[in-house]
Scaffold this motif. Structure first.
Motif, short mmCIF file in Angstrom:
data_model
loop_
_atom_site.label_atom_id
_atom_site.label_comp_id
_atom_site.label_asym_id
_atom_site.label_seq_id
_atom_site.Cartn_x
_atom_site.Cartn_y
_atom_site.Cartn_z
N GLN A 18 38.27 50.54 42.92
CA GLN A 18 39.37 49.74 42.41
C GLN A 18 38.94 48.98 41.17
OE1 GLN A 18 40.61 47.33 45.77
NE2 GLN A 18 42.57 48.39 45.88
N HIS A 19 39.87 48.85 40.23
CA HIS A 19 39.59 48.05 39.04
C HIS A 19 39.34 46.61 39.45
CE1 HIS A 19 39.98 46.23 35.07
NE2 HIS A 19 40.78 45.35 35.64
N PRO A 82 37.38 24.09 27.84
CA PRO A 82 37.73 23.32 29.04
C PRO A 82 37.27 24.02 30.32
CG PRO A 82 39.64 24.53 28.26
CD PRO A 82 38.55 24.76 27.24
N GLU A 83 36.96 23.23 31.32
CA GLU A 83 36.69 23.79 32.64
C GLU A 83 38.01 24.22 33.26
OE1 GLU A 83 32.61 21.81 34.08
OE2 GLU A 83 34.40 20.69 34.68
N THR A 84 37.97 25.33 33.99
CA THR A 84 39.21 25.89 34.52
C THR A 84 39.04 26.39 35.94
OG1 THR A 84 38.67 28.07 33.59
CG2 THR A 84 40.08 26.63 32.26
N VAL A 85 40.18 26.48 36.63
CA VAL A 85 40.30 27.20 37.90
C VAL A 85 41.26 28.36 37.65
CG1 VAL A 85 41.26 27.13 40.24
CG2 VAL A 85 39.81 25.26 39.43
N THR A 86 40.83 29.56 38.02
CA THR A 86 41.65 30.75 37.85
C THR A 86 41.81 31.45 39.19
OG1 THR A 86 40.81 31.06 35.60
CG2 THR A 86 41.90 32.95 36.63
N VAL A 87 43.04 31.76 39.55
CA VAL A 87 43.32 32.55 40.76
C VAL A 87 43.62 33.98 40.33
CG1 VAL A 87 44.76 32.83 42.80
CG2 VAL A 87 44.24 30.53 41.95
N TRP A 88 42.81 34.90 40.83
CA TRP A 88 43.01 36.33 40.57
C TRP A 88 43.71 36.96 41.76
CZ3 TRP A 88 41.27 39.03 36.16
CH2 TRP A 88 40.45 38.31 35.29
N GLY A 89 44.57 37.94 41.49
CA GLY A 89 45.25 38.66 42.56
C GLY A 89 45.41 40.12 42.21
N MET A 90 45.95 40.88 43.16
CA MET A 90 46.17 42.30 42.96
C MET A 90 47.56 42.54 42.41
SD MET A 90 43.35 43.70 43.93
CE MET A 90 43.78 45.41 44.11
N ASP A 91 47.66 43.44 41.45
CA ASP A 91 48.94 43.84 40.90
C ASP A 91 49.64 44.73 41.93
OD1 ASP A 91 51.08 44.83 39.52
OD2 ASP A 91 49.98 45.21 37.68
N PRO A 92 50.78 44.31 42.48
CA PRO A 92 51.40 45.05 43.58
C PRO A 92 52.25 46.24 43.15
CG PRO A 92 52.70 43.12 43.11
CD PRO A 92 51.51 43.08 42.16
N VAL A 93 52.42 46.48 41.87
CA VAL A 93 53.40 47.49 41.44
C VAL A 93 52.78 48.85 41.15
CG1 VAL A 93 54.87 45.71 40.47
CG2 VAL A 93 53.22 46.86 39.00
N THR A 94 51.46 48.96 41.20
CA THR A 94 50.84 50.22 40.79
C THR A 94 50.54 51.15 41.96
OG1 THR A 94 48.70 49.09 40.84
CG2 THR A 94 49.82 49.26 38.72
N MET A 96 49.35 51.65 46.34
CA MET A 96 48.17 51.48 47.18
C MET A 96 47.02 52.33 46.67
SD MET A 96 46.84 49.92 49.73
CE MET A 96 48.28 49.24 50.55
N GLY A 97 45.86 51.69 46.55
CA GLY A 97 44.67 52.39 46.10
C GLY A 97 44.49 52.37 44.60
N ASN A 98 45.52 51.97 43.85
CA ASN A 98 45.41 51.94 42.40
C ASN A 98 45.66 50.54 41.84
OD1 ASN A 98 44.98 54.79 42.01
ND2 ASN A 98 47.13 55.07 42.60
N GLU A 99 45.59 49.53 42.71
CA GLU A 99 45.89 48.17 42.27
C GLU A 99 44.87 47.69 41.25
OE1 GLU A 99 45.38 49.11 45.35
OE2 GLU A 99 46.96 48.44 46.71
N ARG A 100 45.34 46.86 40.35
CA ARG A 100 44.48 46.26 39.35
C ARG A 100 44.55 44.75 39.50
NH1 ARG A 100 42.92 49.49 35.15
NH2 ARG A 100 42.75 47.70 33.75
N PHE A 101 43.42 44.11 39.31
CA PHE A 101 43.39 42.65 39.38
C PHE A 101 43.99 42.06 38.11
CE2 PHE A 101 40.47 43.45 42.77
CZ PHE A 101 40.59 42.35 43.59
N HIS A 102 44.68 40.95 38.28
CA HIS A 102 45.22 40.24 37.14
C HIS A 102 45.17 38.74 37.44
CE1 HIS A 102 48.62 40.22 39.87
NE2 HIS A 102 49.23 39.33 39.11
N ILE A 103 45.29 37.94 36.40
CA ILE A 103 45.29 36.49 36.56
C ILE A 103 46.68 36.06 37.04
CG2 ILE A 103 45.13 34.28 35.37
CD1 ILE A 103 43.04 35.54 33.55
N VAL A 104 46.72 35.44 38.21
CA VAL A 104 47.97 34.96 38.78
C VAL A 104 48.27 33.55 38.28
CG1 VAL A 104 49.19 34.43 40.92
CG2 VAL A 104 47.60 36.37 40.84
#
Length: 254
Positions: A18-19, A82-94, A96-104
């Protein structure tokens, strides 16, 4: 213990191939046990939701009912970034098995003074909508103040609690902060949470990761027990930043 391959197949860990952003690949390679512990916590929670009455939990292995998320805390002490907090999640539209992570979601945040928020990865183990936090804040002492304290309080254990900590002399100032909202503990007494500050984006806390109120609420809603929090010094978010992402603001959404 559930095998890692099974946790991955059920969606509690990213599947091989997975990406994934480079920072997540690095974090999983450097701290694999944190991700396995987090996946196990989430599987246990899912079992409580899905297992029918009387079934053995060991026989019930439901797929992850929540999208995989990962929290990245980016420290930038000593820089203009700046210091940051980033929540990453899976792109649900591509699919199953081909999901890509993106910044939520991304927000400016504060880590601890004097490097009191260490690098590493830990799963969230306790959450509160609101709580009271107690402890002692390390106030760095300039040489003049240290000399004055040593002259007025020469004996150890006196009124002033002073120690050499993280490369600096500090005075420990007790705090008792009530009504701290949207709290997620991940490393001992360190947590993601709201704390009121005039500005965000640079070290100010006693070791926790502080955020504005609306941002802390959003991060709380996007995470859960077992979500892994990775703290790194200034390299991670930028390495996974998608092209064209707007400048980070307090509580900006991507």
């Amino acid at each position: 213990m559930i095998p890692v391959a099974v946790l991955s197949d059920l969606g509690y860990l990213p599947q091989p191939g997975q990406h994934r952003p480079p920072a997540l690949i690095r974090a999983m390679r450097e701290h694999p046990s944190a991700f396995i512990r987090g996946a196990s916590v989430q599987l246990t929670a899912a079992q409580k939701l899905d297992c029918f009455a009387g079934a053995e939990q060991s026989e019930c292995l439901p797929a992850d009912p929540w999208p995989f998320t990962w929290v990245q805390v980016d420290k930038h002490a000593g820089t203009v970034a700046p210091e940051t907090v980033t929540v990453w999640g899976m792109d649900p539209v591509t699919g199953m098995g081909n999901e890509r992570f993106h910044i939520v979601y991304r927000t400016q945040a504060n880590t601890g003074v004097l490097h009191s928020t260490p690098d590493g990865s830990w799963p969230i183990y306790q959450r509160y909508r609101v709580t009271t936090m107690q402890g002692a804040f390390p106030v760095p002492l300039p040489a003049v103040a240290l000399l004055a304290i040593s002259m007025s309080n020469p004996k150890p254990g006196g009124a002033e609690k002073v120690s050499f900590w993280h490369g600096a002399w500090v005075r420990w100032k007790p705090y008792d902060d009530r009504d701290i909202k949207w709290v997620s503990y991940f490393d001992g007494g360190r947590a993601l949470h709201f704390f009121p500050r005039a500005r965000y984006g640079f070290p100010q806390s006693a070791g926790c990761v502080e955020m504005p109120l609306s941002a802390a609420h959003m991060v709380y809603c996007l995470t859960r027990m077992g979500t892994v929090v990775t703290v790194a010094a200034g390299r991670a978010v930028m390495s996974g930043r998608p092209a064209g992402l707007a400048k980070v603001q307090d509580g900006s959404r991507a």
